[in-house]
Scaffold this motif. Structure first.
Motif, PDB file in Angstrom:
ATOM      1  N   ILE A   6       0.760  -1.239  -0.112  1.00 46.94           N
ATOM      2  CA  ILE A   6       0.017  -0.035   0.174  1.00 46.94           C
ATOM      3  C   ILE A   6       0.727   1.247  -0.082  1.00 46.94           C
ATOM      4  O   ILE A   6       0.513   2.323  -0.668  1.00 46.94           O
ATOM      5  CB  ILE A   6      -0.802  -0.043   1.447  1.00 46.94           C
ATOM      6  CG1 ILE A   6      -2.014   1.147   1.132  1.00 46.94           C
ATOM      7  CG2 ILE A   6      -0.344   0.144   2.567  1.00 46.94           C
ATOM      8  CD1 ILE A   6      -3.034   1.046  -0.223  1.00 46.94           C
ATOM      9  N   ASN A   7       1.828   1.287   0.708  1.00 48.12           N
ATOM     10  CA  ASN A   7       2.831   2.404   0.638  1.00 48.12           C
ATOM     11  C   ASN A   7       3.212   2.801  -0.700  1.00 48.12           C
ATOM     12  O   ASN A   7       3.533   4.012  -0.865  1.00 48.12           O
ATOM     13  CB  ASN A   7       3.819   2.370   1.748  1.00 48.12           C
ATOM     14  CG  ASN A   7       3.484   2.410   3.205  1.00 48.12           C
ATOM     15  OD1 ASN A   7       2.408   2.562   3.249  1.00 48.12           O
ATOM     16  ND2 ASN A   7       4.161   2.185   4.163  1.00 48.12           N
ATOM     17  N   ASP A   8       3.440   1.933  -1.426  1.00 47.81           N
ATOM     18  CA  ASP A   8       3.909   2.078  -3.013  1.00 47.81           C
ATOM     19  C   ASP A   8       2.836   2.977  -3.751  1.00 47.81           C
ATOM     20  O   ASP A   8       3.249   3.560  -4.750  1.00 47.81           O
ATOM     21  CB  ASP A   8       4.344   0.655  -3.494  1.00 47.81           C
ATOM     22  CG  ASP A   8       5.686   0.108  -3.036  1.00 47.81           C
ATOM     23  OD1 ASP A   8       6.238   0.777  -2.363  1.00 47.81           O
ATOM     24  OD2 ASP A   8       5.855  -0.893  -3.247  1.00 47.81           O
ATOM     25  N   VAL A   9       1.623   2.773  -3.493  1.00 48.04           N
ATOM     26  CA  VAL A   9       0.613   3.253  -3.832  1.00 48.04           C
ATOM     27  C   VAL A   9       0.373   4.726  -3.772  1.00 48.04           C
ATOM     28  O   VAL A   9      -0.059   5.673  -4.657  1.00 48.04           O
ATOM     29  CB  VAL A   9      -0.876   2.570  -3.698  1.00 48.04           C
ATOM     30  CG1 VAL A   9      -2.226   2.940  -4.273  1.00 48.04           C
ATOM     31  CG2 VAL A   9      -0.564   1.117  -4.309  1.00 48.04           C
ATOM     32  N   PHE A  10       0.910   5.175  -2.632  1.00 45.45           N
ATOM     33  CA  PHE A  10       1.016   6.485  -2.233  1.00 45.45           C
ATOM     34  C   PHE A  10       1.568   7.398  -3.264  1.00 45.45           C
ATOM     35  O   PHE A  10       1.248   8.459  -3.353  1.00 45.45           O
ATOM     36  CB  PHE A  10       1.451   6.696  -0.829  1.00 45.45           C
ATOM     37  CG  PHE A  10       0.613   6.086   0.163  1.00 45.45           C
ATOM     38  CD1 PHE A  10      -0.597   5.362   0.066  1.00 45.45           C
ATOM     39  CD2 PHE A  10       1.413   5.817   1.343  1.00 45.45           C
ATOM     40  CE1 PHE A  10      -1.192   5.042   1.008  1.00 45.45           C
ATOM     41  CE2 PHE A  10       0.611   5.304   2.595  1.00 45.45           C
ATOM     42  CZ  PHE A  10      -0.657   4.727   2.330  1.00 45.45           C
TER      43      PHE A  10
END
Length: 62
Positions: A6-10
């Motif tokens: 999920i942090n890569d999607v930010f």
């Protein structure tokens, strides 16, 4: 399809909506704008999701 952390999607978004989730705390570290959504007991999740458009590999234009 492989799921991304999920942090890569930010990095892909400029603004995000969150429910009551610890993921919002992680997102706030990006210093990007965000909004909190509270779902009322008489409100269905489908009512909310009908208002949003999902961006995926089929409709994302670079």
């Amino acid at each position: 399809m492989q799921e991304e952390p999920i942090n890569d999607v930010f990095t892909l978004v400029d603004f995000a909506f969150f429910d009551n989730s610890s993921i919002m705390i992680d997102y706030l570290n990006t210093l990007k704008s965000a909004a909190y959504i509270e779902i009322r007991n008489d409100q269905k999740m489908n009512d909310l999701t009908a208002c949003f458009h999902t961006i995926d590999e089929f409709n994302f234009k670079k």
